[in-house]
Design a protein around this motif. Structure first.
Motif, mmCIF file in Angstrom:
data_model
loop_
_atom_site.group_PDB
_atom_site.id
_atom_site.type_symbol
_atom_site.label_atom_id
_atom_site.label_comp_id
_atom_site.label_asym_id
_atom_site.label_seq_id
_atom_site.Cartn_x
_atom_site.Cartn_y
_atom_site.Cartn_z
ATOM 1 N N ASN A 168 0.833 -1.197 0.000
ATOM 2 C CA ASN A 168 0.000 0.000 0.000
ATOM 3 C C ASN A 168 0.873 1.253 0.000
ATOM 4 O O ASN A 168 1.957 1.268 0.571
ATOM 5 C CB ASN A 168 -0.912 0.026 1.220
ATOM 6 N N ILE A 169 0.364 2.302 -0.606
ATOM 7 C CA ILE A 169 1.030 3.595 -0.564
ATOM 8 C C ILE A 169 0.037 4.618 -0.026
ATOM 9 O O ILE A 169 -1.128 4.632 -0.400
ATOM 10 C CB ILE A 169 1.571 4.002 -1.951
ATOM 11 N N GLN B 294 8.818 -7.645 14.912
ATOM 12 C CA GLN B 294 7.726 -8.556 15.248
ATOM 13 C C GLN B 294 6.382 -7.835 15.185
ATOM 14 O O GLN B 294 5.396 -8.373 14.665
ATOM 15 C CB GLN B 294 7.949 -9.144 16.643
ATOM 16 N N VAL B 295 6.323 -6.621 15.709
ATOM 17 C CA VAL B 295 5.074 -5.860 15.692
ATOM 18 C C VAL B 295 4.646 -5.549 14.270
ATOM 19 O O VAL B 295 3.481 -5.655 13.890
ATOM 20 C CB VAL B 295 5.221 -4.558 16.507
ATOM 21 N N LEU B 296 5.624 -5.162 13.425
ATOM 22 C CA LEU B 296 5.309 -4.763 12.059
ATOM 23 C C LEU B 296 5.160 -5.954 11.112
ATOM 24 O O LEU B 296 4.626 -5.813 10.019
ATOM 25 C CB LEU B 296 6.403 -3.835 11.519
ATOM 26 N N CYS C 217 2.505 3.053 12.959
ATOM 27 C CA CYS C 217 2.370 4.108 13.965
ATOM 28 C C CYS C 217 2.439 3.531 15.377
ATOM 29 O O CYS C 217 3.021 4.147 16.281
ATOM 30 C CB CYS C 217 1.057 4.863 13.764
ATOM 31 N N TYR C 218 1.858 2.327 15.559
ATOM 32 C CA TYR C 218 1.929 1.696 16.877
ATOM 33 C C TYR C 218 3.365 1.346 17.237
ATOM 34 O O TYR C 218 3.836 1.620 18.352
ATOM 35 C CB TYR C 218 1.058 0.443 16.897
ATOM 36 N N ALA C 219 4.102 0.748 16.277
ATOM 37 C CA ALA C 219 5.476 0.349 16.546
ATOM 38 C C ALA C 219 6.331 1.559 16.888
ATOM 39 O O ALA C 219 7.181 1.506 17.785
ATOM 40 C CB ALA C 219 6.046 -0.401 15.353
ATOM 41 N N ASN D 192 -9.644 -1.167 1.419
ATOM 42 C CA ASN D 192 -9.794 -0.276 2.575
ATOM 43 C C ASN D 192 -9.137 -0.850 3.823
ATOM 44 O O ASN D 192 -9.642 -0.733 4.941
ATOM 45 C CB ASN D 192 -11.277 0.022 2.852
ATOM 46 N N ASP D 193 -7.979 -1.470 3.641
ATOM 47 C CA ASP D 193 -7.231 -2.064 4.748
ATOM 48 C C ASP D 193 -6.068 -1.135 5.097
ATOM 49 O O ASP D 193 -5.111 -1.004 4.335
ATOM 50 C CB ASP D 193 -6.718 -3.447 4.349
ATOM 51 N N TRP D 194 -6.152 -0.491 6.256
ATOM 52 C CA TRP D 194 -5.141 0.456 6.707
ATOM 53 C C TRP D 194 -4.251 -0.139 7.800
ATOM 54 O O TRP D 194 -3.511 0.585 8.465
ATOM 55 C CB TRP D 194 -5.812 1.707 7.263
ATOM 56 N N SER D 195 -4.290 -1.454 7.994
ATOM 57 C CA SER D 195 -3.624 -2.055 9.148
ATOM 58 C C SER D 195 -2.117 -1.851 9.123
ATOM 59 O O SER D 195 -1.485 -1.733 10.182
ATOM 60 C CB SER D 195 -3.958 -3.552 9.221
#
Length: 359
Positions: free
Chosen positions: A281-282, A344-346, A329-331, A320-323
Protein backbone atom coordinates in the motif's frame (compact mmCIF):
# COMPACT_ATOMS: atom_id res chain seq x y z
CA UNK A 1 -18.03 -1.36 -32.49
CA UNK A 2 -16.33 1.97 -33.19
CA UNK A 3 -12.60 1.66 -32.47
CA UNK A 4 -9.38 3.66 -32.83
CA UNK A 5 -10.91 7.00 -33.75
CA UNK A 6 -8.08 9.30 -34.81
CA UNK A 7 -7.59 12.71 -36.38
CA UNK A 8 -4.59 13.77 -38.46
CA UNK A 9 -2.61 15.95 -38.39
CA UNK A 10 -2.70 16.10 -34.61
CA UNK A 11 -2.18 19.88 -34.63
CA UNK A 12 -3.36 21.18 -38.02
CA UNK A 13 -2.74 24.67 -39.32
CA UNK A 14 -5.36 26.80 -41.03
CA UNK A 15 -4.54 25.36 -44.47
CA UNK A 16 -4.72 21.69 -43.46
CA UNK A 17 -7.77 19.52 -44.08
CA UNK A 18 -8.09 17.03 -41.22
CA UNK A 19 -8.63 13.31 -41.80
CA UNK A 20 -10.85 11.43 -39.34
CA UNK A 21 -10.55 7.64 -39.31
CA UNK A 22 -12.19 4.87 -37.30
CA UNK A 23 -12.20 1.07 -37.42
CA UNK A 24 -15.77 -0.29 -37.52
CA UNK A 25 -16.45 -3.89 -36.51
CA UNK A 26 -19.78 -5.62 -37.09
CA UNK A 27 -21.07 -9.16 -37.69
CA UNK A 28 -21.70 -8.01 -41.27
CA UNK A 29 -18.89 -6.83 -43.51
CA UNK A 30 -21.17 -4.69 -45.64
CA UNK A 31 -24.07 -2.32 -45.20
CA UNK A 32 -22.45 -0.11 -42.55
CA UNK A 33 -23.36 3.56 -42.80
CA UNK A 34 -21.02 5.88 -40.91
CA UNK A 35 -20.50 9.62 -40.52
CA UNK A 36 -18.40 12.00 -38.48
CA UNK A 37 -20.43 14.75 -36.85
CA UNK A 38 -18.39 17.89 -36.29
CA UNK A 39 -18.74 21.55 -35.48
CA UNK A 40 -16.51 24.51 -34.80
CA UNK A 41 -16.88 25.24 -31.12
CA UNK A 42 -17.95 28.79 -30.38
CA UNK A 43 -21.05 28.02 -28.37
CA UNK A 44 -22.98 24.83 -27.50
CA UNK A 45 -25.73 26.03 -29.86
CA UNK A 46 -23.62 25.49 -32.99
CA UNK A 47 -25.17 22.67 -35.07
CA UNK A 48 -23.16 19.57 -36.00
CA UNK A 49 -22.37 18.90 -39.65
CA UNK A 50 -22.56 15.25 -40.76
CA UNK A 51 -19.81 14.18 -43.17
CA UNK A 52 -20.13 10.60 -44.53
CA UNK A 53 -17.26 8.20 -43.79
CA UNK A 54 -16.14 5.73 -46.45
CA UNK A 55 -13.96 2.64 -46.67
CA UNK A 56 -12.96 3.21 -50.29
CA UNK A 57 -9.31 4.17 -49.94
CA UNK A 58 -10.04 7.72 -51.04
CA UNK A 59 -10.76 9.48 -47.76
CA UNK A 60 -7.55 9.03 -45.79
CA UNK A 61 -8.76 5.57 -44.72
CA UNK A 62 -5.88 3.52 -46.14
CA UNK A 63 -6.63 0.48 -48.33
CA UNK A 64 -10.23 0.02 -49.49
CA UNK A 65 -12.51 -2.48 -47.73
CA UNK A 66 -10.20 -3.00 -44.74
CA UNK A 67 -12.72 -1.98 -42.09
CA UNK A 68 -11.17 1.46 -41.56
CA UNK A 69 -13.50 4.29 -42.52
CA UNK A 70 -12.42 7.86 -43.20
CA UNK A 71 -13.72 11.35 -43.80
CA UNK A 72 -12.13 14.75 -44.33
CA UNK A 73 -13.01 17.92 -42.42
CA UNK A 74 -12.11 21.09 -44.35
CA UNK A 75 -9.50 23.58 -43.07
CA UNK A 76 -10.57 25.89 -40.25
CA UNK A 77 -9.38 29.26 -38.96
CA UNK A 78 -6.37 29.60 -36.65
CA UNK A 79 -7.22 28.74 -33.00
CA UNK A 80 -10.55 27.12 -33.98
CA UNK A 81 -11.56 24.20 -31.75
CA UNK A 82 -13.38 21.42 -33.61
CA UNK A 83 -15.65 19.08 -31.66
CA UNK A 84 -16.52 15.72 -33.21
CA UNK A 85 -18.05 12.29 -32.72
CA UNK A 86 -18.53 9.26 -34.99
CA UNK A 87 -21.87 7.53 -35.61
CA UNK A 88 -22.32 4.15 -37.31
CA UNK A 89 -25.42 2.10 -38.24
CA UNK A 90 -25.46 -1.54 -39.39
CA UNK A 91 -27.84 -3.56 -41.59
CA UNK A 92 -30.29 -4.15 -38.75
CA UNK A 93 -30.47 -0.46 -37.98
CA UNK A 94 -28.43 -0.72 -34.77
CA UNK A 95 -26.75 2.63 -34.16
CA UNK A 96 -23.87 3.58 -31.92
CA UNK A 97 -21.84 6.72 -31.37
CA UNK A 98 -18.30 7.23 -30.16
CA UNK A 99 -17.93 8.85 -27.73
CA UNK A 100 -21.17 7.66 -26.17
CA UNK A 101 -23.65 10.29 -24.98
CA UNK A 102 -22.82 11.89 -21.64
CA UNK A 103 -25.19 12.25 -18.70
CA UNK A 104 -26.04 15.88 -18.09
CA UNK A 105 -27.19 17.27 -14.73
CA UNK A 106 -30.84 17.08 -15.81
CA UNK A 107 -30.47 13.31 -16.37
CA UNK A 108 -30.86 13.61 -20.14
CA UNK A 109 -28.35 11.79 -22.34
CA UNK A 110 -26.76 14.21 -24.79
CA UNK A 111 -23.70 14.15 -27.05
CA UNK A 112 -21.82 16.60 -24.82
CA UNK A 113 -18.39 15.06 -24.07
CA UNK A 114 -16.76 14.51 -27.45
CA UNK A 115 -13.34 14.36 -29.10
CA UNK A 116 -11.65 17.68 -29.87
CA UNK A 117 -8.78 19.12 -31.87
CA UNK A 118 -7.49 22.67 -32.34
CA UNK A 119 -5.94 24.57 -35.21
CA UNK A 120 -2.62 26.30 -34.49
CA UNK A 121 -0.45 28.14 -36.99
CA UNK A 122 2.44 28.41 -34.51
CA UNK A 123 2.74 24.74 -33.59
CA UNK A 124 6.05 23.63 -32.11
CA UNK A 125 7.29 20.65 -30.12
CA UNK A 126 8.12 22.81 -27.12
CA UNK A 127 9.96 25.89 -25.89
CA UNK A 128 13.69 25.74 -25.13
CA UNK A 129 13.55 21.99 -25.46
CA UNK A 130 10.64 21.61 -23.03
CA UNK A 131 7.92 19.06 -23.86
CA UNK A 132 4.46 20.51 -24.37
CA UNK A 133 0.97 19.44 -23.31
CA UNK A 134 -1.89 20.87 -25.35
CA UNK A 135 -5.16 20.85 -23.41
CA UNK A 136 -8.10 21.27 -25.80
CA UNK A 137 -11.53 22.03 -24.36
CA UNK A 138 -14.93 23.32 -25.39
CA UNK A 139 -14.93 27.05 -24.82
CA UNK A 140 -17.71 26.85 -22.22
CA UNK A 141 -15.58 24.40 -20.18
CA UNK A 142 -12.37 26.39 -20.70
CA UNK A 143 -14.08 29.56 -19.49
CA UNK A 144 -15.35 27.86 -16.34
CA UNK A 145 -11.96 26.29 -15.59
CA UNK A 146 -10.39 29.74 -16.02
CA UNK A 147 -12.50 31.02 -13.09
CA UNK A 148 -10.73 28.59 -10.76
CA UNK A 149 -9.60 29.08 -8.10
CA UNK A 150 -11.34 32.38 -7.33
CA UNK A 151 -14.90 31.20 -8.13
CA UNK A 152 -14.63 27.67 -6.71
CA UNK A 153 -11.38 27.31 -4.76
CA UNK A 154 -12.11 23.82 -3.43
CA UNK A 155 -14.05 22.35 -6.34
CA UNK A 156 -12.97 18.99 -7.77
CA UNK A 157 -15.25 19.52 -10.78
CA UNK A 158 -13.73 17.67 -13.74
CA UNK A 159 -13.98 18.74 -17.39
CA UNK A 160 -13.69 16.76 -20.61
CA UNK A 161 -10.70 17.51 -22.82
CA UNK A 162 -8.34 16.17 -25.47
CA UNK A 163 -4.62 16.09 -24.64
CA UNK A 164 -1.93 16.29 -27.31
CA UNK A 165 1.60 15.70 -25.99
CA UNK A 166 4.73 16.58 -27.97
CA UNK A 167 8.33 16.14 -26.82
CA UNK A 168 10.36 16.40 -30.00
CA UNK A 169 10.44 12.59 -30.35
CA UNK A 170 6.80 11.48 -30.14
CA UNK A 171 3.49 13.23 -30.68
CA UNK A 172 0.48 11.54 -29.10
CA UNK A 173 -3.21 12.27 -28.61
CA UNK A 174 -5.62 11.09 -25.93
CA UNK A 175 -9.32 11.83 -26.19
CA UNK A 176 -11.88 11.80 -23.37
CA UNK A 177 -9.42 12.90 -20.72
CA UNK A 178 -10.39 14.78 -17.57
CA UNK A 179 -8.94 17.89 -15.95
CA UNK A 180 -9.61 19.42 -12.56
CA UNK A 181 -8.11 21.96 -10.19
CA UNK A 182 -5.80 20.46 -7.55
CA UNK A 183 -3.51 21.35 -4.68
CA UNK A 184 -3.63 22.15 -0.98
CA UNK A 185 -1.41 25.02 0.12
CA UNK A 186 -1.37 26.35 -3.46
CA UNK A 187 -5.00 25.53 -4.19
CA UNK A 188 -6.09 29.15 -4.28
CA UNK A 189 -3.25 30.42 -6.49
CA UNK A 190 -3.81 31.50 -10.10
CA UNK A 191 -3.31 29.96 -12.56
CA UNK A 192 -4.40 26.78 -10.84
CA UNK A 193 -2.61 23.45 -10.74
CA UNK A 194 -4.15 20.70 -12.85
CA UNK A 195 -4.73 17.00 -12.43
CA UNK A 196 -5.04 15.27 -15.81
CA UNK A 197 -6.62 11.81 -16.02
CA UNK A 198 -6.41 9.57 -19.08
CA UNK A 199 -8.93 6.85 -20.03
CA UNK A 200 -8.27 3.51 -18.36
CA UNK A 201 -7.86 1.77 -21.73
CA UNK A 202 -5.73 4.57 -23.20
CA UNK A 203 -3.11 5.33 -20.59
CA UNK A 204 -0.18 7.63 -21.26
CA UNK A 205 3.38 6.30 -20.80
CA UNK A 206 2.30 3.63 -18.27
CA UNK A 207 0.26 6.03 -16.13
CA UNK A 208 -3.40 7.01 -16.06
CA UNK A 209 -2.95 10.46 -14.56
CA UNK A 210 -0.40 13.24 -14.07
CA UNK A 211 -0.19 16.49 -12.11
CA UNK A 212 0.71 19.81 -13.70
CA UNK A 213 1.87 22.24 -10.99
CA UNK A 214 2.37 25.97 -11.44
CA UNK A 215 3.81 27.32 -8.20
CA UNK A 216 7.58 27.78 -7.89
CA UNK A 217 8.26 25.24 -10.57
CA UNK A 218 12.04 25.63 -10.29
CA UNK A 219 11.97 24.81 -6.56
CA UNK A 220 9.75 21.79 -7.11
CA UNK A 221 12.12 20.50 -9.79
CA UNK A 222 15.15 20.92 -7.52
CA UNK A 223 13.30 19.15 -4.72
CA UNK A 224 12.82 16.17 -7.01
CA UNK A 225 16.46 16.24 -8.17
CA UNK A 226 17.83 16.41 -4.61
CA UNK A 227 15.59 13.58 -3.43
CA UNK A 228 16.61 11.44 -6.40
CA UNK A 229 20.33 12.14 -5.93
CA UNK A 230 19.91 11.34 -2.24
CA UNK A 231 18.67 7.86 -3.11
CA UNK A 232 15.11 8.48 -1.92
CA UNK A 233 12.15 7.10 -3.80
CA UNK A 234 10.20 10.06 -5.11
CA UNK A 235 7.74 11.14 -7.77
CA UNK A 236 9.44 11.80 -11.10
CA UNK A 237 9.21 15.37 -12.36
CA UNK A 238 10.15 17.51 -15.34
CA UNK A 239 9.59 21.04 -16.59
CA UNK A 240 7.00 21.28 -19.39
CA UNK A 241 5.00 23.77 -21.39
CA UNK A 242 1.19 23.77 -21.09
CA UNK A 243 -1.29 25.33 -23.47
CA UNK A 244 -4.99 25.61 -22.65
CA UNK A 245 -6.70 26.19 -26.00
CA UNK A 246 -3.40 27.56 -27.34
CA UNK A 247 -2.90 29.93 -24.37
CA UNK A 248 0.02 29.66 -21.93
CA UNK A 249 -1.45 30.76 -18.60
CA UNK A 250 1.89 30.60 -16.78
CA UNK A 251 3.43 34.00 -16.06
CA UNK A 252 6.85 34.80 -17.54
CA UNK A 253 8.25 35.66 -14.08
CA UNK A 254 7.98 34.07 -10.64
CA UNK A 255 6.44 31.73 -9.60
CA UNK A 256 6.01 29.99 -12.99
CA UNK A 257 8.68 31.42 -15.30
CA UNK A 258 6.48 30.41 -18.22
CA UNK A 259 6.51 26.70 -17.37
CA UNK A 260 4.69 24.03 -15.41
CA UNK A 261 6.02 21.03 -13.51
CA UNK A 262 4.78 17.64 -14.70
CA UNK A 263 4.72 15.46 -11.59
CA UNK A 264 4.10 11.75 -11.24
CA UNK A 265 1.07 10.94 -9.08
CA UNK A 266 1.25 8.57 -6.12
CA UNK A 267 -1.28 5.90 -7.07
CA UNK A 268 -1.43 2.24 -8.06
CA UNK A 269 0.66 2.87 -11.18
CA UNK A 270 3.29 4.53 -8.99
CA UNK A 271 3.64 1.29 -7.03
CA UNK A 272 3.80 -0.79 -10.21
CA UNK A 273 6.43 1.44 -11.83
CA UNK A 274 8.64 1.94 -8.77
CA UNK A 275 8.36 -1.51 -7.15
CA UNK A 276 7.59 -4.05 -9.91
CA UNK A 277 6.10 -7.22 -8.52
CA UNK A 278 5.20 -5.69 -5.16
CA UNK A 279 1.61 -5.34 -3.96
CA UNK A 280 1.95 -3.11 -0.91
CA UNK A 281 0.00 0.00 0.00
CA UNK A 282 1.03 3.59 -0.56
CA UNK A 283 -0.30 6.45 1.57
CA UNK A 284 -0.21 10.19 1.29
CA UNK A 285 0.03 12.44 4.32
CA UNK A 286 -1.37 15.93 3.81
CA UNK A 287 -2.72 18.22 6.51
CA UNK A 288 -3.10 21.96 6.93
CA UNK A 289 -2.06 21.71 10.59
CA UNK A 290 0.57 18.99 10.08
CA UNK A 291 -1.20 16.12 11.86
CA UNK A 292 0.39 13.44 9.65
CA UNK A 293 3.21 12.81 12.13
CA UNK A 294 2.94 9.00 12.49
CA UNK A 295 1.19 9.39 15.85
CA UNK A 296 -0.66 6.28 17.06
CA UNK A 297 -4.34 6.38 17.97
CA UNK A 298 -5.61 4.08 20.71
CA UNK A 299 -8.24 2.35 18.55
CA UNK A 300 -6.21 -0.05 16.37
CA UNK A 301 -9.08 -0.77 13.94
CA UNK A 302 -10.45 2.71 13.28
CA UNK A 303 -8.84 3.99 10.07
CA UNK A 304 -10.98 7.15 10.27
CA UNK A 305 -8.68 8.51 12.98
CA UNK A 306 -5.88 8.52 10.42
CA UNK A 307 -8.05 9.79 7.57
CA UNK A 308 -9.05 12.76 9.77
CA UNK A 309 -5.35 13.45 10.41
CA UNK A 310 -4.90 13.83 6.66
CA UNK A 311 -3.69 10.43 5.48
CA UNK A 312 -5.20 9.06 2.29
CA UNK A 313 -4.86 5.60 0.79
CA UNK A 314 -3.55 5.99 -2.77
CA UNK A 315 -3.99 2.43 -4.05
CA UNK A 316 -5.88 -0.77 -3.20
CA UNK A 317 -8.68 1.51 -2.09
CA UNK A 318 -11.40 -1.12 -2.55
CA UNK A 319 -9.81 -3.26 0.18
CA UNK A 320 -9.79 -0.28 2.58
CA UNK A 321 -7.23 -2.06 4.75
CA UNK A 322 -5.14 0.46 6.71
CA UNK A 323 -3.62 -2.06 9.15
CA UNK A 324 -0.04 -1.64 7.89
CA UNK A 325 -0.09 2.13 8.52
CA UNK A 326 -1.72 1.63 11.90
CA UNK A 327 0.85 -1.02 12.87
CA UNK A 328 3.69 1.27 11.80
CA UNK A 329 2.37 4.11 13.96
CA UNK A 330 1.93 1.70 16.88
CA UNK A 331 5.48 0.35 16.55
CA UNK A 332 6.90 3.87 16.45
CA UNK A 333 5.00 4.71 19.63
CA UNK A 334 6.74 1.95 21.61
CA UNK A 335 9.76 3.07 23.63
CA UNK A 336 12.80 1.21 25.00
CA UNK A 337 12.43 -1.93 22.90
CA UNK A 338 14.80 -3.74 20.55
CA UNK A 339 14.76 -3.75 16.78
CA UNK A 340 13.52 -7.34 16.90
CA UNK A 341 10.41 -6.17 18.77
CA UNK A 342 9.75 -3.56 16.11
CA UNK A 343 10.09 -6.21 13.42
CA UNK A 344 7.73 -8.56 15.25
CA UNK A 345 5.07 -5.86 15.69
CA UNK A 346 5.31 -4.76 12.06
CA UNK A 347 5.56 -8.27 10.63
CA UNK A 348 8.71 -7.40 8.67
CA UNK A 349 12.09 -9.00 8.12
CA UNK A 350 14.34 -6.14 9.15
CA UNK A 351 14.65 -2.39 9.57
CA UNK A 352 17.43 -0.59 7.70
CA UNK A 353 17.77 2.66 9.63
CA UNK A 354 20.68 4.00 7.62
CA UNK A 355 18.51 4.36 4.50
CA UNK A 356 15.28 5.01 6.43
CA UNK A 357 13.43 2.15 4.74
CA UNK A 358 11.33 -0.75 5.88
CA UNK A 359 11.10 -4.22 4.37
Amino acid sequence: MILNVQHYPLVPNSTNPVMITARLLDEHTNGIIAAVYWRVDASPANPFTATPMSDDGLHGDGPAADGVYGAVIPPQANNAVVELYVQATDLEGNTRTWPAPALETNNVLVQAANALYQVDNTVSSGTNGQPIFRMIMRDVDRAELATFPSASPWSDCKFNLTVVSMDGVDSEVRYLCGVRDRGAGTRQRSPCNHEITFPDDQGWHRVNSINLNTQYTESQLMGYVLAMLGGLDTESARIVQVRVNNVNRASSGSPQFGSYLQLERTDNNYVKNHWPGESGNIYRGQSWVHLCNLAYHDNPTNFLDYAIDGYSKQNNTIDNDWSDLINLCYALSITNVSDDTYCQVLGIEYICLDSISLK
